[in-house]
Design a protein around this motif. Structure first.
Motif, PDB file in Angstrom:
ATOM      1  N   LYS A  80      -6.440  -7.237   3.090  1.00  0.00           N
ATOM      2  CA  LYS A  80      -6.851  -5.964   2.685  1.00  0.00           C
ATOM      3  C   LYS A  80      -5.622  -5.118   2.843  1.00  0.00           C
ATOM      4  O   LYS A  80      -5.438  -4.062   2.117  1.00  0.00           O
ATOM      5  N   ALA A 128      -3.259  -5.327  -0.380  1.00  0.00           N
ATOM      6  CA  ALA A 128      -4.421  -4.907  -1.443  1.00  0.00           C
ATOM      7  C   ALA A 128      -4.118  -3.330  -1.278  1.00  0.00           C
ATOM      8  O   ALA A 128      -3.969  -2.791  -2.539  1.00  0.00           O
ATOM      9  N   ALA A 129      -4.227  -2.729  -0.164  1.00  0.00           N
ATOM     10  CA  ALA A 129      -3.970  -1.269  -0.031  1.00  0.00           C
ATOM     11  C   ALA A 129      -2.618  -0.948  -0.197  1.00  0.00           C
ATOM     12  O   ALA A 129      -2.311   0.352  -1.058  1.00  0.00           O
ATOM     13  N   ALA A 140      -0.537  -2.548  -2.400  1.00  0.00           N
ATOM     14  CA  ALA A 140      -0.266  -2.459  -3.844  1.00  0.00           C
ATOM     15  C   ALA A 140      -1.020  -1.382  -4.528  1.00  0.00           C
ATOM     16  O   ALA A 140      -0.495  -0.928  -5.657  1.00  0.00           O
ATOM     17  N   SER A 141      -1.925  -0.650  -4.054  1.00  0.00           N
ATOM     18  CA  SER A 141      -2.387   0.530  -4.382  1.00  0.00           C
ATOM     19  C   SER A 141      -1.593   1.785  -4.143  1.00  0.00           C
ATOM     20  O   SER A 141      -2.329   2.976  -4.482  1.00  0.00           O
ATOM     21  N   LYS A 142      -0.703   1.413  -3.280  1.00  0.00           N
ATOM     22  CA  LYS A 142      -0.152   2.578  -2.837  1.00  0.00           C
ATOM     23  C   LYS A 142      -0.741   3.506  -1.661  1.00  0.00           C
ATOM     24  O   LYS A 142      -0.470   4.649  -1.567  1.00  0.00           O
ATOM     25  N   GLU A 143      -1.829   2.737  -1.231  1.00  0.00           N
ATOM     26  CA  GLU A 143      -2.536   3.572  -0.038  1.00  0.00           C
ATOM     27  C   GLU A 143      -1.744   3.042   1.377  1.00  0.00           C
ATOM     28  O   GLU A 143      -2.494   2.218   2.015  1.00  0.00           O
ATOM     29  N   TYR A 144      -0.635   3.665   1.556  1.00  0.00           N
ATOM     30  CA  TYR A 144       0.079   3.233   2.557  1.00  0.00           C
ATOM     31  C   TYR A 144      -0.690   3.527   4.050  1.00  0.00           C
ATOM     32  O   TYR A 144      -0.454   2.439   4.919  1.00  0.00           O
TER      33      TYR A 144
END
Length: 313
Positions: free
Chosen positions: A12, A15-16, A18-22
């Motif tokens: 998880k 995935a975060a 990769a979505s730039k949700e650091y």
């Protein structure tokens, strides 16, 4: 420990990331670490997330924790690269170059590390110097100040006050006196006629120079010092030489079981030091083998404190 649940949280986090949700990635990695605290890759991944958020000090902490746990060369190489990037972020150019060089030692074909190394200034004397815009007032004067007028006239400048240096013998004598005092009396007796007044800040780094039989006393003395006495001595930043000596001393007393409750005493002192300036830089100068040795001793003698130690070193 639940490796499967930790691995799920790691996925998880990836995935975060990769979505730039650091921030979300950090939350997942942190939860995974709680389940699997011996997984160095989790610390490495969280360090990368902190780098993306430009939280360089936390990135450095995670890199150090990861390096203490991983053995795989590829994982080590990644952590060196991330540690170098964190040092670059805080403008510690010398240390950044050092760790990018370590990456190349492991993998000479690593072009990213080579490009980073080439991009850093060769002159690393500006380490930790940050530029600031400063407003300078310009005033008209009828005559130059005396020190500038002397330069114009070619006159010699005023003699400086002589610098009084203490001899190694003076320092050794004072430390010997410190060892012989009762344990709770940590401040030297300034009324003694032979006493040369010096701050604790200058005494503590001197301990690392003790040789021979006195070395054991120095180890015991510094571990028995209250944590507030040590932290109050480094208000302007932790001295790298002292930090290295302290880790060496902690490992020694732990191995020999010289001091009762050494584990809690050392933990308390490290906790206090970690709140001071330049703690991360002082820690980076410490031999990683010494840090790892202390962690192994804690794991062997008091595993319940291991995670807390890992968070600090």
């Amino acid at each position: 420990m639940d490796p499967s649940a930790a691995e799920n949280l790691k996925g998880k986090g990836n995935a975060a990331f990769a979505s730039k949700e650091y921030n979300t990635a950090i939350e997942h990695y942190t939860a995974a670490i709680e389940l699997d605290p011996q997984n160095g890759v989790l610390f490495s991944n969280r360090a990368m997330s902190y780098l993306k958020l430009e939280d360089f000090h936390k990135a450095l902490q995670d890199c150090d924790k990861g390096l203490a746990l991983v053995s795989d060369p590829k994982a080590t190489q990644k952590l060196y690269f991330r540690k170098a990037s964190a040092f670059k972020g805080i403008n510690s150019i010398k240390l950044a170059r050092q760790y990018f060089s370590k990456v190349l030692e492991h993998d000479p074909s690593n072009m990213a590390a080579k490009q980073e190394l080439d991009s850093l200034a060769e002159d690393d004397n500006m380490e930790d110097v940050k530029t600031h815009r400063v407003e300078i007032k310009i005033e008209s004067v009828s005559k130059l100040p005396d020190e500038f007028q002397r330069l114009v006239d070619g006159r010699p400048s005023k003699p400086e006050k002589p610098v009084i240096k203490e001899s190694t013998a003076d320092i050794s004598k004072e430390i010997e006196e410190m060892f012989d005092r009762p344990k709770k009396q940590y401040i030297p007796d300034t009324s003694a006629p032979s006493f040369v007044e010096r701050s604790t800040t200058s005494i503590l780094p001197s301990l690392k120079n003790i040789q021979g039989a006195q070395k054991d006393k120095a180890y015991s003395y510094v571990i028995n010092l209250p944590s507030n006495v040590i932290s109050d001595s480094f208000l302007y930043g932790v001295e790298p030489d002292f930090f290295s000596f302290y880790i060496e001393a902690a490992s020694f007393v732990a191995q020999k079981d010289m001091i009762q409750d050494w584990d809690t005493k050392v933990l308390q002192t490290l906790t206090e030091l970690s709140k001071l300036k330049r703690y991360q830089i002082a820690k980076s100068f410490c031999d990683e083998k010494d840090l790892h040795s202390l962690l192994e001793l804690v794991q062997k003698k008091n595993p319940a404190l291991l995670v807390k130690y890992q968070e600090l070193i």
